[in-house]
Write an enzyme that holds these catalytic residues in place. Structure first.
Site, PDB file in Angstrom:
ATOM      1  N   ALA A  62      -9.695 -12.294  -2.019  1.00 35.74           N
ATOM      2  CA  ALA A  62     -10.524 -13.332  -1.574  1.00 35.74           C
ATOM      3  C   ALA A  62     -10.232 -14.593  -2.629  1.00 35.74           C
ATOM      4  O   ALA A  62      -9.587 -14.381  -3.632  1.00 35.74           O
ATOM      5  CB  ALA A  62     -12.041 -12.924  -1.899  1.00 35.74           C
ATOM      6  N   GLY A 101      -9.255  -8.366   0.485  1.00 36.44           N
ATOM      7  CA  GLY A 101      -9.164  -8.891   1.875  1.00 36.44           C
ATOM      8  C   GLY A 101      -7.822  -9.157   2.412  1.00 36.44           C
ATOM      9  O   GLY A 101      -7.455  -8.827   3.608  1.00 36.44           O
ATOM     10  N   GLU A 104      -7.075  -5.859   3.703  1.00 32.51           N
ATOM     11  CA  GLU A 104      -7.805  -5.949   5.211  1.00 32.51           C
ATOM     12  C   GLU A 104      -7.144  -6.637   6.230  1.00 32.51           C
ATOM     13  O   GLU A 104      -7.289  -6.176   7.574  1.00 32.51           O
ATOM     14  CB  GLU A 104      -9.203  -6.550   5.182  1.00 32.51           C
ATOM     15  CG  GLU A 104      -9.972  -5.362   3.991  1.00 32.51           C
ATOM     16  CD  GLU A 104     -11.628  -5.704   3.697  1.00 32.51           C
ATOM     17  OE1 GLU A 104     -11.481  -7.077   3.309  1.00 32.51           O
ATOM     18  OE2 GLU A 104     -12.370  -5.091   4.474  1.00 32.51           O
ATOM     19  N   GLU A 124     -12.276  -4.075  -4.656  1.00 33.90           N
ATOM     20  CA  GLU A 124     -13.664  -4.653  -4.709  1.00 33.90           C
ATOM     21  C   GLU A 124     -14.493  -3.893  -5.382  1.00 33.90           C
ATOM     22  O   GLU A 124     -15.488  -4.412  -6.135  1.00 33.90           O
ATOM     23  CB  GLU A 124     -14.151  -4.724  -3.312  1.00 33.90           C
ATOM     24  CG  GLU A 124     -13.534  -5.719  -2.186  1.00 33.90           C
ATOM     25  CD  GLU A 124     -12.113  -5.431  -1.695  1.00 33.90           C
ATOM     26  OE1 GLU A 124     -11.611  -4.414  -2.111  1.00 33.90           O
ATOM     27  OE2 GLU A 124     -11.941  -6.263  -0.760  1.00 33.90           O
TER      28      GLU A 124
END
Ligand code: NAD
Length: 679
Positions: A62, A101, A104, A124
């Site tokens: 992120a 992310g 992801e 995370e």
């Protein structure tokens, strides 16, 4: 201009992200990805898509500058769904790191290819969160439940090679990544149905009947996860992935994510993430100050600290000359270093060649003159001002001009040590923590005359040896040990008033500290700072020392220890405490947990506030970095200053006043003004 650009190679659409330095998934990147997928969907000539990062890495996570702000749409969960729902196969081509992310995005792609040096992970949990863009639901479906549990709950990334073995990466690519990723896309462009991660079941299905894995995993990591909320939320989310259809699982993921994101722990862990980065910045230095060149390091003293300190440099490939007073001490010291390296090798953390390589960079000697070619000399001899002054006086004669002269002193006045040389500008405190080859903290003690480039060098060197450095001013005990003092004094008084060592230690371990004040005393040595006169017994510590109870090293201290160093309460110590009570006429009373917290933790906050007030720490967050990395303060409580804010400064002040302590002016002022310490 958008950081996302597209180009064609035959019928493959190559989507390139150029958002240096780490291709963070900020708003512009997210918008660009959505537009690129729309372009692929729309255009019949496009048969497949490759997503690739320009520069040093794939999406490394992120955008941290968006933390704590309300995020602009589209959010990542939406973006990854759009990627997965693309009607053409999407291939993520990974180099550098695919983290958080980033992974992801890769999981939402239909295929993943990677260079062997790439790393993949969902860290995370380290910020008190979980991968909240479908990560907890897609990862077990692609990587399998055991690996997903490990990756999500510990946050540790895996190598591309391992990812390939477990099927998280479809192909390892040697050579040009883009070229090979396009070739891969060509190979798979006509395969239907598209392998959508959210629809896969074969890797999770077996675990519906095999529930023990979740509990076993929790048990195996109980110590590591103790006190943290995020690991169990990550585990829970993966259980949902196993039990529920994707669409339902992802709703639970969202709920758990929101619970974590709005909780104190994730706030603390994110605060700490920035605190660590801020600590490296030194206020008030002339712009553009350049560090000095450090090619060879000298260490004086091969005892507990000298050996560990030397290992840091050897491990970083920096040659070390180590000086002792006598051959047997030198042999013992270097022997311990080799043994420590060999223990690392036995655990698979080093190869035998690396052990030899590191030890090969070490020059042991009994002659201080051999330090003449060192660029930095660190003194780690006995904690005695006269001894230190004598050594620095000699170093002044021996060291080359411009060499940095450092002391590892725990408490002594660095300015006084500097004054025993003709070059106080070159003198600095480098306070390592024990065991010095393991503990991440380095307090850089800035003397009144320490030159700016010496400080800059110290901070840069800390990075080279993988330490986190914090600048402290000259005061008794600097930041960390100074705050330890009120805690120790109160803990000892509490013993006399009726508490037991176990009771006090328990409050601290329950709080999340790795050990309490008395366990720590036993580990460090009860005899540290003892006057060494068994006939002079003025306090409990003196009595313990006189009885030979010097701590773990003697098998006895505030606790008794068995051969495995397992502790148990000591009747002897209870007797010693009882003797002191009756001698001083103290009637023992019931001590509450609240009282222990107020007297041993609030007093630390109070001392921290004094340190700030006096300018001995640059900022409150530096104090928190010292306590997390130097003493194992639980990171989910941010550090003592952050924790004080979450407790409420009013409550801290009231507690201190109730117990009769003088409240630091800064603390009282901030509490009165409704302000916080840490922000
Ligand atoms: P130690 O007693 O284990 O080691 C000191 C070594 O220095 C001994 O081996 C001794 O032979 C050697 N020495 C003494 N005078 C010397 C001289 N003139 N020339 C060469 N060698 C000499 O002590 P330690 O625990 O390693 O502590 C060293 C310093 O580090 C102290 O200032 C201490 O306060 C500080 N320190 C200790 C800790 C800790 O937990 N032990 C933590 C941080 C800082």
């Amino acid at each position: 201009m958008s950081p996302i650009s597209t180009k064609r190679h035959g019928d493959v659409l190559i989507v390139t992200s150029n958002n240096p330095p780490v291709n963070a998934l900020g708003h512009a990147v997210r918008t660009g990805l959505v537009a690129a997928i729309a372009e692929a969907d729309k255009d019949d000539a496009v048969k497949a898509v490759v997503i690739i990062g320009q520069g040093q890495t794939f999406f490394a996570g992120a955008d941290i500058t968006e933390f704590g702000k309300s995020m602009q749409l589209p959010m990542l969960p939406e973006v990854v769904d759009i990627i997965e729902n693309c009607t053409k196969p999407v291939v993520s081509a990974i180099h550098g790191t695919a983290l958080g992310g980033g992974l992801e995005v890769a999981l939402a792609s239909h295929y993943r290819v990677a260079v062997p040096s790439a790393k993949l992970g969902v860290p995370e949990v380290k910020l008190g969160l979980l991968p909240g863009a479908g990560g907890t639901q897609r990862l077990p479906r692609v990587a399998g439940v055991p690996k997903a549990l490990e990756m999500a709950a510990t946050g540790t990334p895996i190598t591309a090679k391992e990812a390939h073995e477990i099927g998280l990466v479809d192909r390892l690519i040697e050579g040009d990544l883009e070229q090979h990723a396009v070739a891969f896309a060509e190979e798979v462009k006509d395969i239907r149905p598209l392998p959508r991660s959210s629809e896969r079941d074969e890797k999770i299905a077996p675990y519906r009947a095999h529930r023990a894995i979740f509990n076993d995993f929790k048990l195996a990591n109980a110590r590591k996860f103790y006190g943290f909320e995020a690991p169990s939320a990550n585990i829970r989310a993966i259980e949902y992935a196993v039990d529920l259809p994707y669409a339902e699982g992802v709703m639970h993921e969202r709920r758990l994510f929101m619970e974590l994101a709005t909780g104190v722990q994730s706030r603390a862990q994110q605060y700490f993430f920035f605190a660590e980065r801020k600590a490296a910045k030194i206020e008030g230095l002339p712009e553009g100050t350049q560090p000095r060149d450090i090619k060879r390091v000298g260490v004086i003293g091969a005892g507990t600290m000298g050996g560990g300190i030397s290992m840091n440099f050897l491990s970083a490939g920096i040659p070390v000359t180590i000086v002792e007073m006598a051959q047997d001490a030198l042999d013992r010291g270097t022997g311990v270093m080799r043994k420590n390296y060999e223990a690392s090798a036995a655990k698979g953390r080093m190869t035998a060649e690396q052990v030899d390589g590191a030890m090969g960079l070490l020059t042991p000697t009994l002659n201080l003159d051999d330090l003449a070619d060192c660029d930095l000399i660190i003194e780690a001899v006995f904690e005695n001002m006269d001894v230190k002054k004598e050594i620095f006086g000699k170093l002044d004669q021996i060291a080359k001009p411009g060499a940095i002269l450092a002391s590892n002193t725990s408490y002594l006045n660095v300015d006084e040590i500097a004054a025993s040389t003709s070059r106080p500008q070159d003198v600095v405190g480098l306070h390592f923590f024990s065991p010095a080859n393991v503990m991440k903290l380095l307090e850089v003690v800035r003397g009144a005359k320490t030159a700016p480039d010496v400080l800059v060098t110290a901070m840069q060197l800390a990075k080279r040896i993988r330490k986190v450095a914090v600048v402290a001013g000259v005061c008794h005990g600097f930041i960390g040990n100074r705050m330890l003092m009120p805690r120790q004094i109160e803990a000892t008084k509490l013993l006399l008033e009726g508490a037991t060592p176990e009771q006090i230690d328990k409050v601290h371990t329950k709080f999340g500290m790795p050990m309490g004040p008395f366990q720590m005393a036993d580990l460090a040595g009860v005899d540290i700072g003892w006057h060494r006169d068994p006939a002079r017994i003025e306090n409990i510590r003196d009595a313990l020392c006189a009885a030979g109870r010097w701590g773990q090293k003697k098998g006895a201290g505030f606790y008794d220890y068995d051969e495995k160093r397992k502790k148990s309460p000591s009747p002897v110590v209870a007797g010693i405490i009882e003797d002191f009570r009756s001698k001083e006429g103290i009637e023992p009373r019931e001590i509450s947990e609240d009282e222990i917290v107020e007297r041993t933790l609030y007093t630390m906050v109070n001392e921290g506030a004094k340190i700030l007030e006096e300018g001995m720490a640059q900022r409150a967050s530096d104090i928190d970095v010292v306590w997390v990395y130097g003493y194992g303060w639980p990171v989910y409580r941010g550090g003592p200053m952050f924790w004080a804010d979450t407790e409420g400064l009013d409550k801290i002040v009231a507690g201190l006043e109730r117990r009769g302590f003088e409240v630091a002016r800064l603390l009282a002022d901030k509490a009165a003004a409704g302000e916080t310490l840490s922000r």
